[in-house]
Motif scaffolding. Structure first.
Motif, PDB file in Angstrom:
ATOM      1  N   ARG A 191       0.824  -1.206   0.000  1.00 12.36           N
ATOM      2  CA  ARG A 191       0.000   0.000   0.000  1.00 12.36           C
ATOM      3  C   ARG A 191       0.859   1.257   0.000  1.00 12.36           C
ATOM      4  N   ASN A 192       1.941   1.253   0.763  1.00 11.01           N
ATOM      5  CA  ASN A 192       2.745   2.460   0.927  1.00 11.01           C
ATOM      6  C   ASN A 192       3.908   2.557  -0.057  1.00 11.01           C
ATOM      7  N   ARG A 251       6.386  -0.090  -5.460  1.00 12.68           N
ATOM      8  CA  ARG A 251       7.522  -0.356  -6.347  1.00 12.68           C
ATOM      9  C   ARG A 251       8.684  -0.989  -5.585  1.00 12.68           C
ATOM     10  N   TYR A 302      -0.138   0.120  -8.791  1.00 12.13           N
ATOM     11  CA  TYR A 302      -1.303  -0.383  -8.061  1.00 12.13           C
ATOM     12  C   TYR A 302      -2.245  -1.171  -8.963  1.00 12.13           C
ATOM     13  N   LEU A 313      -5.646   4.447  -4.729  1.00 11.33           N
ATOM     14  CA  LEU A 313      -4.215   4.665  -4.544  1.00 11.33           C
ATOM     15  C   LEU A 313      -3.552   5.126  -5.839  1.00 11.33           C
ATOM     16  N   THR A 314      -4.063   4.657  -6.966  1.00  3.27           N
ATOM     17  CA  THR A 314      -3.539   5.111  -8.255  1.00  3.27           C
ATOM     18  C   THR A 314      -3.795   6.596  -8.445  1.00  3.27           C
ATOM     19  N   ASP A 340      -1.335   8.420  -6.344  1.00  2.00           N
ATOM     20  CA  ASP A 340       0.005   8.291  -6.920  1.00  2.00           C
ATOM     21  C   ASP A 340       0.184   9.239  -8.101  1.00  2.00           C
ATOM     22  N   PHE A 393       0.303  12.825  -6.902  1.00  2.00           N
ATOM     23  CA  PHE A 393       1.574  13.117  -6.240  1.00  2.00           C
ATOM     24  C   PHE A 393       2.649  13.484  -7.253  1.00  2.00           C
ATOM     25  N   TYR A 394       2.803  12.673  -8.299  1.00  2.00           N
ATOM     26  CA  TYR A 394       3.840  12.945  -9.297  1.00  2.00           C
ATOM     27  C   TYR A 394       3.477  14.155 -10.162  1.00  2.00           C
ATOM     28  N   VAL A 452      10.914   9.794  -1.120  1.00  2.00           N
ATOM     29  CA  VAL A 452      10.776   8.333  -1.054  1.00  2.00           C
ATOM     30  C   VAL A 452      11.462   7.783   0.191  1.00  2.00           C
ATOM     31  N   GLN A 492       9.347   8.590   3.219  1.00  5.78           N
ATOM     32  CA  GLN A 492       8.176   7.728   3.299  1.00  5.78           C
ATOM     33  C   GLN A 492       8.570   6.316   3.727  1.00  5.78           C
ATOM     34  N   THR A 508      -8.409   5.902   2.488  1.00  2.96           N
ATOM     35  CA  THR A 508      -7.784   6.389   1.259  1.00  2.96           C
ATOM     36  C   THR A 508      -8.758   7.242   0.459  1.00  2.96           C
TER      37      THR A 508
END
Length: 287
Positions: A118-119, A122, A177, A205-206, A209, A212-213, A229, A232, A270
């Motif tokens: 989840r966190n 990758r 994800y 979560l996608t 993600d 975030f980017y 990273v 986190q 989430t």
């Protein structure tokens, strides 16, 4: 710390873990362990199996004539009969575990994967590739990125084809994800609601993600990505390490509760984060 967490969480005995593996993937050491656990009298035969490097595939092909001849030379007919009967039972029960069977057998490992995927999806998948390739990563990639029907392969768990690797790497870097979503989709017929929660959570979560980017790129802060990273990862390791020290003393009820929270409550939390992330962007464009 990751290795420590992994070893502490993996509390199943070697024999229990062995019985969860498909027979075709047993190593010579696995076969020796199985022979040793059959009975006290099988200890006299285990060294022969070890010396001849009998793996799971060779074991499944053994017959009464093979056991009576060299190099096994098991003269006692009752011993040969019992070994073959146990082998027959093993072939019948050598099937894939469902989610709850996997949880019962790998209780700590299940919790570890739920939190880390989840966190840090990758990094977790990279870790599985490097340190848990055959038992976890290989079944995962074959399930989430299945081979085409006409792809040449000897067994379902052979080295993935190039098309599978291409699909996996594309999703790994862009939408990790969704690999979890594809894996959960495979279990829809067995665990409908649980798989549905995982798929919905993966979609949320996608969104986080991607946002975030996108935010980092829009602000010109992509150079800070490695630092973020690491921060986190440190936070995840610190929070997860709270389970490591009291793990041997932790009641089973607490562990199961945490697993159910990760499966069924985390998607709602989430969803709240997604709402907070997207709502400011929407309200700015309101007249």
């Amino acid at each position: 710390m990751v290795v420590l967490m992994w070893r502490v969480y993996s509390t199943s005995t070697s024999h229990e873990v062995l019985l969860s593996k498909p027979l075709s993937r047993w190593s010579a050491d696995d076969v020796t362990l199985w022979v040793e656990h059959l009975s006290v009298w099988t200890n006299q035969y285990k060294e022969t199996f070890r010396r001849e490097q009998i793996n799971g595939r060779l074991l499944s092909a053994l017959s009464d004539d093979d056991l009576s001849a060299a190099p096994f030379s098991i003269e006692n007919q009752s011993h040969r009969q019992i070994i073959l009967e146990e082998l027959h039972k093993l072939k019948e029960t050598s099937v894939s575990l469902n989610l709850w069977q996997y949880k019962d057998l790998y209780l700590g490992k299940t919790l570890f994967l739920l939190i880390s995927l989840r966190n840090l999806p990758r990094l977790t998948l990279l870790y599985l590739f490097l340190f848990d390739y055959e038992d976890t990563f290989l079944p995962f990639i074959h399930t989430s990125c299945p081979a085409t029907p006409d792809a040449p392969t000897d067994t379902p768990l052979d080295w993935p084809g190039w098309s599978q690797w291409a699909e996996f790497l594309l999703m790994y870097f862009l939408l990790p994800y969704q690999l979890l979503s594809a894996f959960a989709w495979h279990w829809m017929s067995v665990h409908y609601w649980t798989a549905g929660f995982i798929i919905a959570h993966a979609a949320l979560l996608t969104v986080l993600d991607v946002c975030f980017y996108w935010t980092l790129w829009k602000r010109g802060q992509m150079r800070t990505l490695p630092k973020l990273v690491w921060l986190q990862m440190f936070a995840v390791l610190f929070n997860t390490s709270l389970f490591v020290l009291p793990w041997p003393l932790m009641p089973l009820f607490i562990i199961n509760t945490e697993i159910y929270i990760q499966l069924y409550l985390s998607p709602f939390l989430t969803a709240v984060l997604v709402k907070r992330t997207l709502l400011p962007a929407n309200t700015q464009h309101r007249p």
